[in-house]
Design a protein around this motif. Structure first.
Motif, short mmCIF file in Angstrom:
data_model
loop_
_atom_site.label_atom_id
_atom_site.label_comp_id
_atom_site.label_asym_id
_atom_site.label_seq_id
_atom_site.Cartn_x
_atom_site.Cartn_y
_atom_site.Cartn_z
N LYS A 80 -7.95 -8.75 -7.51
CA LYS A 80 -6.71 -8.87 -6.75
C LYS A 80 -6.17 -7.52 -6.21
O LYS A 80 -5.82 -7.44 -5.02
N PRO A 81 -6.06 -6.48 -7.02
CA PRO A 81 -5.51 -5.21 -6.50
C PRO A 81 -6.32 -4.65 -5.34
O PRO A 81 -5.79 -3.92 -4.51
N PHE A 82 -7.58 -5.01 -5.27
CA PHE A 82 -8.42 -4.51 -4.18
C PHE A 82 -8.30 -5.41 -2.96
O PHE A 82 -8.35 -4.94 -1.83
N GLU A 83 -8.12 -6.71 -3.21
CA GLU A 83 -7.88 -7.62 -2.08
C GLU A 83 -6.56 -7.30 -1.41
O GLU A 83 -6.45 -7.33 -0.19
N VAL A 84 -5.54 -7.01 -2.24
CA VAL A 84 -4.22 -6.65 -1.69
C VAL A 84 -4.35 -5.39 -0.84
O VAL A 84 -3.81 -5.31 0.26
N VAL A 259 6.98 -5.37 -5.77
CA VAL A 259 6.86 -5.97 -4.44
C VAL A 259 6.77 -7.49 -4.65
O VAL A 259 5.88 -7.96 -5.35
N PRO A 260 7.72 -8.23 -4.06
CA PRO A 260 7.72 -9.68 -4.29
C PRO A 260 6.37 -10.29 -3.88
O PRO A 260 5.78 -9.85 -2.90
N THR A 261 5.92 -11.23 -4.62
CA THR A 261 4.67 -11.99 -4.41
C THR A 261 3.39 -11.17 -4.63
O THR A 261 2.30 -11.71 -4.54
N CYS A 267 6.84 -0.56 -5.13
CA CYS A 267 7.20 0.46 -4.15
C CYS A 267 8.42 1.21 -4.68
O CYS A 267 9.02 0.80 -5.69
N LEU A 268 8.79 2.27 -4.00
CA LEU A 268 9.93 3.06 -4.47
C LEU A 268 11.21 2.24 -4.41
O LEU A 268 11.41 1.45 -3.48
N ALA A 269 12.06 2.44 -5.40
CA ALA A 269 13.27 1.61 -5.52
C ALA A 269 14.13 1.69 -4.26
O ALA A 269 14.71 0.70 -3.83
N GLY A 270 14.19 2.86 -3.64
CA GLY A 270 15.05 3.02 -2.48
C GLY A 270 14.38 2.67 -1.15
O GLY A 270 15.01 2.79 -0.09
N LEU A 275 4.33 -0.10 2.48
CA LEU A 275 3.03 -0.50 3.00
C LEU A 275 2.59 -1.86 2.46
O LEU A 275 1.65 -2.46 2.95
N ALA A 276 3.31 -2.33 1.43
CA ALA A 276 2.97 -3.65 0.87
C ALA A 276 3.82 -4.75 1.51
O ALA A 276 3.69 -5.92 1.15
N GLY A 277 4.71 -4.36 2.43
CA GLY A 277 5.51 -5.38 3.11
C GLY A 277 6.93 -5.42 2.61
O GLY A 277 7.30 -4.75 1.68
#
Lengths: 277, 121
Positions: A80-84, A259-261, A267-270, A275-277
């Protein structure tokens, strides 16, 4: 091993690497330290602990610490982490960095190199879209011995079967005797560097993507928190962090948000966009 | 529940594979050679085939080529599982229509990883 000796080794390993060894891991400590004692011509663990207590032998202290690190790794681990990365992060990265045409990926605690090489294969498969780009994959680990294996890029039959699709094995490896040797072009895409996550990470520079998977599980809460804080400082504002399936930032660090879903992606809180959407 | 046909002339290998596949929630069928496996496939195309190479009567490659010609035979996911571990054999298997390739000896972790890669899990 005597309780005092066990505590001494635990303290040494914790101070030097952050790894927490609990009493139920006493068997692990003995099985991993016996080879160190043997290599040094010592009679047993008592003599080894005595030498550790002497504190003079830096090489020994280092060897003991390295022996206790876990070097479990395989290609495309958990998939999964590579597919993402391939399906979501990379297309966004290409679009977001179109001007600079450069990005950096860091595999923290990369062990024997399967993780950075998996990412290198993904980038190689997308070579047409990345022509003229400067891509850097950095793999770091505390263990010089395991980094030597990563740099060699030579794997056993058992290792190449754990997660590596057969088409990629055919494409990027050559078999010599019983060893599968990674393609030199792929090997040259990854830089390796010995690095301790407990040290100041600033020297590593900034990254778009950080893989720090199945590392934090070995640390105590304050160490996890400190490492995450440091990673947050070297992540680009839209960068992403991958953690292992059993790891989380919740209750440990407020520097990241999930990152939802996308399980295991942060990602960074702020960040308003990542890049993950 | 998905079905997997185990094709291997070794009883022991079939037994080990059966155990692993049951743990992965597969219904298993078994054949000791390619010809017997083809008879099974003519009645019912399995979701997956775990396939040995060297077997009496009909070998794995011959079986695979015949399977791919059967109606619906292209849908079955074939994972070779053999002691043949050189690049030429792997290449031949892929060209004949194999989806994945396991080099013996294998364990449950390898089977699970390979089945995951081809979308069976």
């Amino acid at each position: 091993m005597k309780p005092d000796d066990f505590d001494l080794v635990c303290r040494l390993v914790k101070d030097r690497s952050g790894l927490i060894l609990t009493r139920d891991k006493a068997y692990l400590l003995e099985s991993r330290l016996m080879p160190v004692a043997r290599r040094r011509g010592m009679k047993g663990l008592d003599e080894l602990v005595g030498a550790i207590r002497g504190k003079g032998d830096e090489a020994l202290l280092r060897e003991v610490t390295e022996a206790m690190t876990t070097n479990e790794s395989f290609f495309f681990r958990d998939i999964k982490p590579f597919e993402v990365f391939r399906q979501t992060i990379l297309p966004r990265l290409i679009s977001a960095r179109e001007g600079k045409r450069t990005f950096r990926i860091w595999c923290a605690a990369c062990s024997s190199g399967q993780e950075p090489y998996s990412l290198a294969m993904i980038l190689k498969e997308e070579a047409a879209r990345l022509s003229g780009w400067r891509q850097e994959i950095l793999g770091t680990d505390i263990s010089t011995e395991i980094l030597a294996k990563a740099k060699a890029g030579a794997y056993s039959q058992f290792e190449v079967q754990r997660g590596l699709p057969i088409q990629l094995l055919l494409k990027y490896f050559k078999k010599k005797d019983d060893v599968w040797q990674i393609d030199p072009a792929l090997k040259s895409m990854v830089q390796y560097r010995e690095f301790n996550l407990l040290h100041d990470l600033k020297a590593l520079g900034q990254f778009e993507v950080v893989y720090c998977r199945n590392v934090l599980i070995y640390f105590d809460q304050p160490t996890k928190s400190r490492v995450l804080e440091q990673i947050s400082r070297l992540l680009q504002p839209d960068g992403v962090l991958f953690l292992g399936g059993a790891e989380t930032v919740l209750g440990i660090s407020d520097k990241f948000k999930p990152v939802p879903t996308q399980r295991g992606v942060y990602c960074l809180a702020g960040a308003t966009q990542s890049l993950a959407g | 529940m998905k079905s997997c046909l185990i094709v291997d002339d070794s009883k022991v290998v079939r037994m080990v594979a059966r155990k692993i596949l049951h743990e992965l929630n597969f219904e298993t069928l078994e054949a000791a050679d390619g010809s017997a496996a083809l008879d099974i496939c003519k009645k019912q195309i399995p979701d997956a085939v775990l396939l040995d190479w060297n077997m009496p009567v009909m070998d794995g490659i011959e079986f695979l080529r015949a399977l791919r010609k059967l109606p619906g035979g292209s849908a079955s996911i074939v994972v070779f599982c053999t002691t043949e571990n050189d690049i030429d054999h792997i290449q031949t298997a892929i060209e004949a229509g194999a989806n994945e390739y396991i080099m013996k000896p294998f364990d449950s972790e390898i089977i699970q990883a390979k089945f995951q890669q081809v979308g069976l899990l």
